[in-house]
Design a protein around this motif. Sequence first.
Motif, PDB file in Angstrom:
ATOM      1  N   GLU A  40       6.726 -26.167  -5.609  1.00 22.37           N
ATOM      2  CA  GLU A  40       7.743 -26.350  -4.958  1.00 22.37           C
ATOM      3  C   GLU A  40       7.972 -25.536  -3.740  1.00 22.37           C
ATOM      4  O   GLU A  40       7.700 -24.409  -3.705  1.00 22.37           O
ATOM      5  CB  GLU A  40       9.240 -26.366  -5.768  1.00 22.37           C
ATOM      6  CG  GLU A  40      10.362 -27.061  -4.892  1.00 22.37           C
ATOM      7  CD  GLU A  40      11.699 -26.659  -5.750  1.00 22.37           C
ATOM      8  OE1 GLU A  40      12.143 -27.536  -6.186  1.00 22.37           O
ATOM      9  OE2 GLU A  40      12.295 -25.644  -5.838  1.00 22.37           O
ATOM     10  N   ILE A  41       7.922 -26.364  -2.408  1.00 21.22           N
ATOM     11  CA  ILE A  41       8.081 -25.569  -1.185  1.00 21.22           C
ATOM     12  C   ILE A  41       9.637 -25.985  -0.458  1.00 21.22           C
ATOM     13  O   ILE A  41      10.313 -27.024  -1.057  1.00 21.22           O
ATOM     14  CB  ILE A  41       7.058 -26.018  -0.340  1.00 21.22           C
ATOM     15  CG1 ILE A  41       6.833 -27.310   0.195  1.00 21.22           C
ATOM     16  CG2 ILE A  41       5.669 -25.662  -0.912  1.00 21.22           C
ATOM     17  CD1 ILE A  41       5.763 -27.781   1.292  1.00 21.22           C
ATOM     18  N   THR A  42       9.656 -25.156   0.599  1.00 15.35           N
ATOM     19  CA  THR A  42      10.830 -25.717   1.399  1.00 15.35           C
ATOM     20  C   THR A  42      10.299 -26.362   2.734  1.00 15.35           C
ATOM     21  O   THR A  42       9.216 -25.666   3.281  1.00 15.35           O
ATOM     22  CB  THR A  42      11.676 -24.574   1.800  1.00 15.35           C
ATOM     23  OG1 THR A  42      12.498 -24.152   0.555  1.00 15.35           O
ATOM     24  CG2 THR A  42      12.926 -25.081   2.803  1.00 15.35           C
ATOM     25  N   ALA A  43      10.531 -27.670   3.076  1.00 11.01           N
ATOM     26  CA  ALA A  43       9.876 -28.245   4.357  1.00 11.01           C
ATOM     27  C   ALA A  43      11.033 -29.067   5.081  1.00 11.01           C
ATOM     28  O   ALA A  43      12.266 -29.210   4.611  1.00 11.01           O
ATOM     29  CB  ALA A  43       9.072 -29.320   3.642  1.00 11.01           C
ATOM     30  N   ALA A  44      10.982 -29.103   6.223  1.00 13.06           N
ATOM     31  CA  ALA A  44      11.820 -29.762   7.319  1.00 13.06           C
ATOM     32  C   ALA A  44      11.381 -31.410   7.230  1.00 13.06           C
ATOM     33  O   ALA A  44      10.445 -31.560   7.792  1.00 13.06           O
ATOM     34  CB  ALA A  44      11.668 -29.017   8.662  1.00 13.06           C
ATOM     35  N   VAL A  45      12.139 -31.903   6.524  1.00 17.23           N
ATOM     36  CA  VAL A  45      12.374 -33.536   6.295  1.00 17.23           C
ATOM     37  C   VAL A  45      12.977 -34.142   7.332  1.00 17.23           C
ATOM     38  O   VAL A  45      14.110 -33.978   7.744  1.00 17.23           O
ATOM     39  CB  VAL A  45      12.691 -33.794   5.127  1.00 17.23           C
ATOM     40  CG1 VAL A  45      12.460 -35.338   4.625  1.00 17.23           C
ATOM     41  CG2 VAL A  45      11.876 -32.809   4.050  1.00 17.23           C
ATOM     42  N   VAL A  46      12.512 -35.275   7.973  1.00 16.75           N
ATOM     43  CA  VAL A  46      13.019 -36.206   8.888  1.00 16.75           C
ATOM     44  C   VAL A  46      13.222 -37.448   8.070  1.00 16.75           C
ATOM     45  O   VAL A  46      12.028 -38.151   7.644  1.00 16.75           O
ATOM     46  CB  VAL A  46      12.391 -36.328  10.214  1.00 16.75           C
ATOM     47  CG1 VAL A  46      12.899 -37.573  11.072  1.00 16.75           C
ATOM     48  CG2 VAL A  46      12.418 -35.293  10.920  1.00 16.75           C
ATOM     49  N   ALA A  47      14.397 -37.898   7.839  1.00 16.22           N
ATOM     50  CA  ALA A  47      14.712 -39.112   6.824  1.00 16.22           C
ATOM     51  C   ALA A  47      14.678 -40.392   7.786  1.00 16.22           C
ATOM     52  O   ALA A  47      14.432 -41.419   7.175  1.00 16.22           O
ATOM     53  CB  ALA A  47      16.256 -38.799   6.166  1.00 16.22           C
ATOM     54  N   LEU A  64       5.567 -28.155   9.010  1.00 18.29           N
ATOM     55  CA  LEU A  64       6.873 -27.433   8.985  1.00 18.29           C
ATOM     56  C   LEU A  64       7.521 -27.247   7.723  1.00 18.29           C
ATOM     57  O   LEU A  64       8.192 -28.100   7.298  1.00 18.29           O
ATOM     58  CB  LEU A  64       7.606 -28.815   9.813  1.00 18.29           C
ATOM     59  CG  LEU A  64       7.489 -28.616  11.317  1.00 18.29           C
ATOM     60  CD1 LEU A  64       8.058 -29.873  12.132  1.00 18.29           C
ATOM     61  CD2 LEU A  64       7.952 -27.304  12.013  1.00 18.29           C
ATOM     62  N   GLY A  65       6.820 -26.382   7.019  1.00 18.43           N
ATOM     63  CA  GLY A  65       7.198 -26.013   5.690  1.00 18.43           C
ATOM     64  C   GLY A  65       6.764 -24.393   5.280  1.00 18.43           C
ATOM     65  O   GLY A  65       5.920 -23.926   6.317  1.00 18.43           O
ATOM     66  N   THR A  66       7.129 -24.075   3.957  1.00 23.54           N
ATOM     67  CA  THR A  66       6.554 -22.742   3.902  1.00 23.54           C
ATOM     68  C   THR A  66       4.991 -22.676   3.540  1.00 23.54           C
ATOM     69  O   THR A  66       4.519 -21.814   3.412  1.00 23.54           O
ATOM     70  CB  THR A  66       7.327 -22.393   2.711  1.00 23.54           C
ATOM     71  OG1 THR A  66       7.381 -23.160   1.712  1.00 23.54           O
ATOM     72  CG2 THR A  66       8.960 -22.052   2.956  1.00 23.54           C
ATOM     73  N   HIS A  67       4.681 -23.851   3.190  1.00 21.81           N
ATOM     74  CA  HIS A  67       3.109 -24.007   2.769  1.00 21.81           C
ATOM     75  C   HIS A  67       2.767 -25.423   3.173  1.00 21.81           C
ATOM     76  O   HIS A  67       3.693 -26.301   3.250  1.00 21.81           O
ATOM     77  CB  HIS A  67       3.097 -24.005   1.097  1.00 21.81           C
ATOM     78  CG  HIS A  67       3.294 -22.598   0.779  1.00 21.81           C
ATOM     79  ND1 HIS A  67       4.635 -22.148   0.521  1.00 21.81           N
ATOM     80  CD2 HIS A  67       2.425 -21.835   0.136  1.00 21.81           C
ATOM     81  CE1 HIS A  67       4.577 -20.999  -0.183  1.00 21.81           C
ATOM     82  NE2 HIS A  67       3.216 -20.620  -0.354  1.00 21.81           N
ATOM     83  N   ALA A  68       1.360 -25.586   3.277  1.00 20.69           N
ATOM     84  CA  ALA A  68       0.911 -26.778   3.651  1.00 20.69           C
ATOM     85  C   ALA A  68      -0.504 -27.144   3.194  1.00 20.69           C
ATOM     86  O   ALA A  68      -1.101 -26.162   2.831  1.00 20.69           O
ATOM     87  CB  ALA A  68       0.875 -27.001   5.254  1.00 20.69           C
TER      88      ALA A  68
END
Length: 367
Positions: A2-9, A140-144
């Motif tokens: 599980e990561i944190t990411a910047a999501v555009v809906a 655009l997240g903690t991991h990719a």
Amino acid sequence: MEITAAVVAEIGGEFSLDKVSLDAPAADEVLVEIAGVGLCHTDLAVKEGHLPFPLPGVFGHEGSGVVVEVGSAVTKVRKGDKVALSFNSCGRCRQCKKAAPAYCHEFMAFNFSGARPDGTSALSIAGTAVGGNFFGQSSLGTHAIAHERNVVKVSDLAPLTLVGPLGCGIQTGAGAVLNSLDCEAGSSLVVLGGGSVGLSAVLAAVVRELTVIIVVEPLQARRDLALSLGATHAIDPADGPLSGQIRSIIPGGVDYAVDTTAIVPVLEQTLLSLAPHATLGILGVPADPTSALSVNLIQAQVLGVTITAIVEGDSDPDTFIPELLELHQAGRFPFEKLITTMPFARINEAVAAQHRGEAVKIVLVHE
């Protein structure tokens, strides 16, 4: 994981920091813990619907960080390596085999499809796939998850948090001068737009020892920055027709021009500013995909001008990014002067600040 990411809906929506599931790397993939990621015009253009991408989705294509895990077939990097992430390419087509991956025959599929080449996404929310693999990374997240072809190992001496923009915006501007146009020492250049791409072109023009470097930019702060970086002149387009302003500096016209604006009237004025046998390089992404440039054929023939479109500075990231870092280490390519860092959690504030022109290139860092 599980990561944190910047999501555009949705098109035009803001970035939302969400918990997202990220697959383990496939055989040719690399898992990277992101240290910093540049906020690029292309991310925002896609967010606004100017280029195709499936939503909800995760953008980000100027990432840098540390390799956490590699797939079974990866030999290029290993766990613990520091890397910059760049655009993806197939590695099989004619252009890739010619060391011109920016013109990969499958560039759109490998960078804008929102999925891996096999059609799957490495990202999901509550079991539902999310658009990913943006430029082969969605950083655009903690991991990719990136691919072996679009990770570039960098030296331990490199400023890891800041090197991500070398993978796109900075290599585009610098590559336009050093690769695409191959500007000659002692020649003249006009750069349209004083953003990160344009100012990277200025840095490269200084490296190449051009004698006249003109920047056209409406914001005073960016004109001042351009002059501090080595531009010989910085002009405000509001002060009169560009062609007149440019020819008042160099009456015979400029040898090279780099346009980052994709604004048709700006390009038309630039064509009137060219010297015989000059070359105009077009780098900008237009807000209207139907935008077209009208060229006076007689004028073009009499002057013998060349108009060339440029993708990623005609760069092969595996060789060009290390070259730029060597110049940086030698004090000849101070790209850090273009960068402002902001916490990743403030991504929407960063978008607004960059839109207002308060920063040239924002790199989002994880606290």
